[in-house]
Design an enzyme around this catalytic site. Structure first.
Site, PDB file in Angstrom:
ATOM      1  N   MET A  20      17.910  74.497  11.089  1.00 16.89           N
ATOM      2  CA  MET A  20      17.050  73.670  10.131  1.00 16.89           C
ATOM      3  C   MET A  20      15.564  74.823  10.316  1.00 16.89           C
ATOM      4  SD  MET A  20      18.369  69.858  10.692  1.00 16.89           S
ATOM      5  CE  MET A  20      16.787  69.384  12.517  1.00 16.89           C
ATOM      6  N   HIS A  24      12.661  80.416  16.082  1.00 19.36           N
ATOM      7  CA  HIS A  24      12.439  80.820  17.379  1.00 19.36           C
ATOM      8  C   HIS A  24      12.746  81.579  17.972  1.00 19.36           C
ATOM      9  CE1 HIS A  24      14.784  78.046  19.102  1.00 19.36           C
ATOM     10  NE2 HIS A  24      13.563  77.332  18.811  1.00 19.36           N
ATOM     11  N   HIS A  27      16.824  81.096  18.443  1.00 24.23           N
ATOM     12  CA  HIS A  27      17.663  81.018  16.739  1.00 24.23           C
ATOM     13  C   HIS A  27      17.821  82.607  16.766  1.00 24.23           C
ATOM     14  CE1 HIS A  27      15.545  77.646  16.041  1.00 24.23           C
ATOM     15  NE2 HIS A  27      16.518  77.022  15.812  1.00 24.23           N
ATOM     16  N   ARG A 140      23.305  76.371  23.336  1.00 23.78           N
ATOM     17  CA  ARG A 140      24.023  75.247  24.826  1.00 23.78           C
ATOM     18  C   ARG A 140      22.818  74.498  24.711  1.00 23.78           C
ATOM     19  NH1 ARG A 140      28.295  77.020  27.926  1.00 23.78           N
ATOM     20  NH2 ARG A 140      29.094  78.706  27.357  1.00 23.78           N
ATOM     21  N   GLN A 145      25.538  68.146  20.743  1.00 16.74           N
ATOM     22  CA  GLN A 145      26.225  68.927  19.120  1.00 16.74           C
ATOM     23  C   GLN A 145      27.112  69.353  19.516  1.00 16.74           C
ATOM     24  OE1 GLN A 145      23.344  69.629  16.222  1.00 16.74           O
ATOM     25  NE2 GLN A 145      23.887  71.778  17.076  1.00 16.74           N
ATOM     26  N   SER A 178      11.636  73.621  18.475  1.00 19.46           N
ATOM     27  CA  SER A 178      11.104  73.565  17.217  1.00 19.46           C
ATOM     28  C   SER A 178       9.823  72.512  18.014  1.00 19.46           C
ATOM     29  CB  SER A 178      11.416  73.555  15.720  1.00 19.46           C
ATOM     30  OG  SER A 178      12.191  74.808  15.729  1.00 19.46           O
TER      31      SER A 178
END
Ligand code: PAF
Length: 274
Positions: A20, A24, A27, A140, A145, A178
């Site tokens: 999204m 950082h 990611h 993780r 999710q 984030s």
């Protein structure tokens, strides 16, 4: 799709990291992980409206497209897909075909954020169709999710291998997110209590304290630290209530500090002591 198809015609394996944005190091580590399993890596940046509840932070979710693109290129990503809401939902978010994953979506995050995982599954299925990767990487940190996406991939037979990236932490233990930037200067050091509580939960369960006692203590510690606690629990890897037998466990916390809702988890083993 044309770029991905051309790569596939050359026999190259394509990795994918959906995000999204407001990226950082966590990611970037997923891009590197995908890179280890693929010849080319595609990332997407899309703040997905269907996974935010009406009172959640969709409007204020941080959007930093230029920095995201630069960071992705540095991390080894070859292609960035930044769809508009119209491209992603041609009939609008309300007219969209929706996914609903049963079971694993009904507890913990699913119970506290109704509809959230339907929105995640809906957008991830679309992204998978658009990008058509061979392999996709998820963090993780979003433990539940990952379970939802695993279920969907298996149930709908997506020909995609899933990779799970380790949670990256700040030096003081706070999981990278984030949403950490919503924390005030006064709240930021206090937010480390989440990770410290997870460590204490692991210690408690691994040393044989009753799980209910460990969970109650964790909730009380977080509340004493100024958190409003949604849950602080120890579960089996499939998020069911574990029995007393040794085996793998995951401690999970979701709690709000001021206006910021944080989640984190810690996977560990209860050793056999026979
Ligand atoms: O984890 C995220 O950033 C999002 O939930 C995802 C998987 C990109 C879907 O919007």
């Amino acid at each position: 799709r044309a770029r991905v198809a051309a790569w596939k015609r050359e026999g190259l394996r394509v990795g994918f990291v959906p995000t999204m944005g407001n990226l950082h190091a966590g990611h970037h580590s997923l891009v590197k992980l995908a890179r280890e399993h693929a010849d080319k890596v595609v990332a997407s940046v899309f703040v997905n409206p269907t996974q935010f509840g009406p009172n959640e932070d969709f409007a204020r979710y941080p959007r930093t497209p230029e920095a995201d693109a630069a960071g992705l290129a540095d991390a080894g990503c070859e292609l960035l897909w930044m769809p508009t809401v119209d491209a992603m939902y041609p009939y609008g978010a309300n007219g969209a075909v929706h996914m609903r994953v049963p079971g694993v979506t009904e507890v913990l995050e699913g119970a506290h954020r109704p509809g959230h995982f339907d929105g995640v599954a809906t957008v991830v299925a679309r992204l998978f169709h658009q990008v058509q990767p061979d392999v996709a990487a998820f963090g993780r940190k979003d433990y539940q999710q990952l379970a939802v996406i695993r279920y969907m991939v298996r149930d709908l037979a997506f020909p995609i291998e899933l990779l799970a990236g380790e949670t990256l932490r700040e030096p003081d233990g706070l999981a990278m997110s984030s949403r950490n930037q919503y924390l005030s200067a006064e709240e930021r050091p206090r937010a480390t209590l989440i990770h410290r509580t997870l460590l204490a939960m692991r210690e408690g369960v691994a040393t044989g304290r009753p799980r209910a006692e460990v969970e109650a203590q964790a909730g009380a510690d977080l509340a004493a630290g100024g958190f409003e606690v949604d849950y602080a629990v120890v579960r089996a890897p499939d998020l069911s209530e574990p029995g007393d037998a040794p085996g793998p466990r995951v401690a999970l916390i979701a709690a709000r500090l001021g206006r910021t809702r944080l989640i984190d988890n810690l996977e560990f083993d209860v050793p056999f002591t026979g």
